[in-house]
Design an enzyme around this catalytic site. Structure first.
Site, PDB file in Angstrom:
ATOM      1  N   ASN A   1       4.671  12.389   3.133  1.00 14.86           N
ATOM      2  CA  ASN A   1       4.389  12.642   1.711  1.00 14.86           C
ATOM      3  C   ASN A   1       3.165  11.889   1.187  1.00 14.86           C
ATOM      4  OD1 ASN A   1       5.948  10.224   1.938  1.00 14.86           O
ATOM      5  ND2 ASN A   1       6.469  10.341  -0.228  1.00 14.86           N
TER       6      ASN A   1
ATOM      7  N   LYS B   1      13.541   5.510  11.710  1.00  8.18           N
ATOM      8  CA  LYS B   1      13.049   4.437  10.818  1.00  8.18           C
ATOM      9  C   LYS B   1      13.918   3.185  10.945  1.00  8.18           C
ATOM     10  CE  LYS B   1      11.459   7.759   7.451  1.00  8.18           C
ATOM     11  NZ  LYS B   1      10.249   8.109   8.222  1.00  8.18           N
TER      12      LYS B   1
ATOM     13  N   LYS C   1      11.356  18.652  19.614  1.00 10.38           N
ATOM     14  CA  LYS C   1      10.538  18.648  18.394  1.00 10.38           C
ATOM     15  C   LYS C   1       9.850  20.010  18.221  1.00 10.38           C
ATOM     16  CE  LYS C   1       7.930  16.434  15.274  1.00 10.38           C
ATOM     17  NZ  LYS C   1       8.473  15.862  14.066  1.00 10.38           N
TER      18      LYS C   1
END
Ligand code: ADP
Ligand code: MG
Length: 308
Positions: A14, A271, A125
């Site tokens: 983003n 993360k 992916k």
């Protein structure tokens, strides 16, 4: 020489492309401009190292390779290399707009992966355009690509997402510490390479940028790893009425939640894993927070802080 003041800021998708945008050059620079003053400010207090994702950009470039018939297509790993320069250049433009004297180095960064990484047996992916069944079958025969069917939309190529083992160009990154104001490195998770002959050869894979950011932060012995994304931090019960933001998470607690499979792979999972690895190896904190709050997140006033 030891540099005590390195901060690694990992920018999520983003930072460059927001929901509803098509990813025009000017849009991406404008999005970066929204956080540029905070990054410039950080570069005055720390040695600032920036990593970033490249999902939409590499997807677009890859689509260009596959749809333009008059020039030969570049392989995926070459597209990753192209996006490292492209995004680095956009970061230069946004930051130099605030301070033209700021020196910003953009490093093409190759990252070694293991050809026997189990990820190569299980490509996961999705990248590039949707194909019909016939097109997918032909590409599979001709180029050995692997496809998944996405119900209602068609077939999409999937590539492996192996773990980064070693940052091949780390000495180059290190040589820039203290010499420039900002270093942009490891973009898009790095260019995946395997050993070949006396050197290296690119492979078609996508390394998760969070794993690479963690490895780079450990190698540079950074003070802080800050992972910026589009949510305020790590939530329990994410997406449910009972969801709540975790302000602090010890490594032990984070590992337990990871073991329970609370965080999805491909978004919050990597993360939290990246943060845990960094904290375990350095004894320093990591933080996961909203890009909008960059200024407070790097001061550990907002976001989820992961600590020993
Ligand atoms: P980035 O481009 O920053 O890497 P990702 O989409 O990969 O962004 O990861 C961020 C997303 O993770 C959020 O938009 C959110 O939808 C998702 N997510 C999944 N589980 C959680 C959770 N437990 N807490 C917060 N966000 C979560
Ligand atoms: Mg991501």
């Amino acid at each position: 020489m030891l540099y005590p003041n390195i901060i690694l800021v990992a920018l999520g998708g983003n930072a460059l492309v927001r929901k509803g945008e098509r990813g025009r050059f000017n849009e991406q620079v404008a999005n970066l401009s929204k956080i540029a003053s905070h990054l410039v400010d950080l570069s005055r207090r720390y040695i600032l190292v920036v990593t970033h994702g490249n999902g939409p950009q590499v997807g677009a470039l890859y689509l260009q390779q596959e749809t333009v018939k008059d020039v030969p297509p570049m392989p995926l790993h070459a597209c990753v290399a192209m996006t490292q320069s492209l995004i680095g250049y956009m970061i230069q433009e946004a930051l130099n707009d605030i301070d033209p004297s700021l020196s910003i180095a953009v490093c093409t960064t190759r990252v070694l992966v293991d050809p026997s990484d189990p990820a190569f047996k299980k490509p996961s992916k999705p990248i590039g355009p949707y194909y019909s069944r016939e097109e997918a079958e032909e590409l599979q025969r001709k180029r050995g690509w692997v496809f998944v069917e996405i119900p209602g939309r068609g077939f999409r190529r999937v590539v492996p997402s192996p773990k980064p083992l070693k940052i091949v160009d780390l000495p180059v990154v290190k040589s820039l510490l203290g010499k420039v104001d900002v270093i942009v490195a490891g973009g898009g998770g790095g260019i995946p390479v395997i050993r070949y002959g006396n050197g290296f050869k690119g492979v078609d894979a996508v390394i998760d940028k969070d794993h690479l950011s963690s490895l780079l932060a450990v190698e540079l012995n950074a003070e802080l790893l800050a992972i910026l994304t589009d949510v305020d931090g790590v939530y329990l019960d994410y997406g449910k009425p009972s969801q709540r933001l975790l302000k602090k998470l010890t490594v032990d607690e984070a590992e337990k939640l990871l073991d329970r499979g609370v965080f999805p792979p491909g978004s919050m999972g990597p993360k939290v894993e990246a943060a845990v690895k960094f904290v375990l190896k350095t004894g320093r904190p990591a933080v996961i927070g909203n890009l909008k709050n960059l200024k407070d997140v790097v001061k550990l006033k907002k976001g989820t802080i992961i600590e020993p």
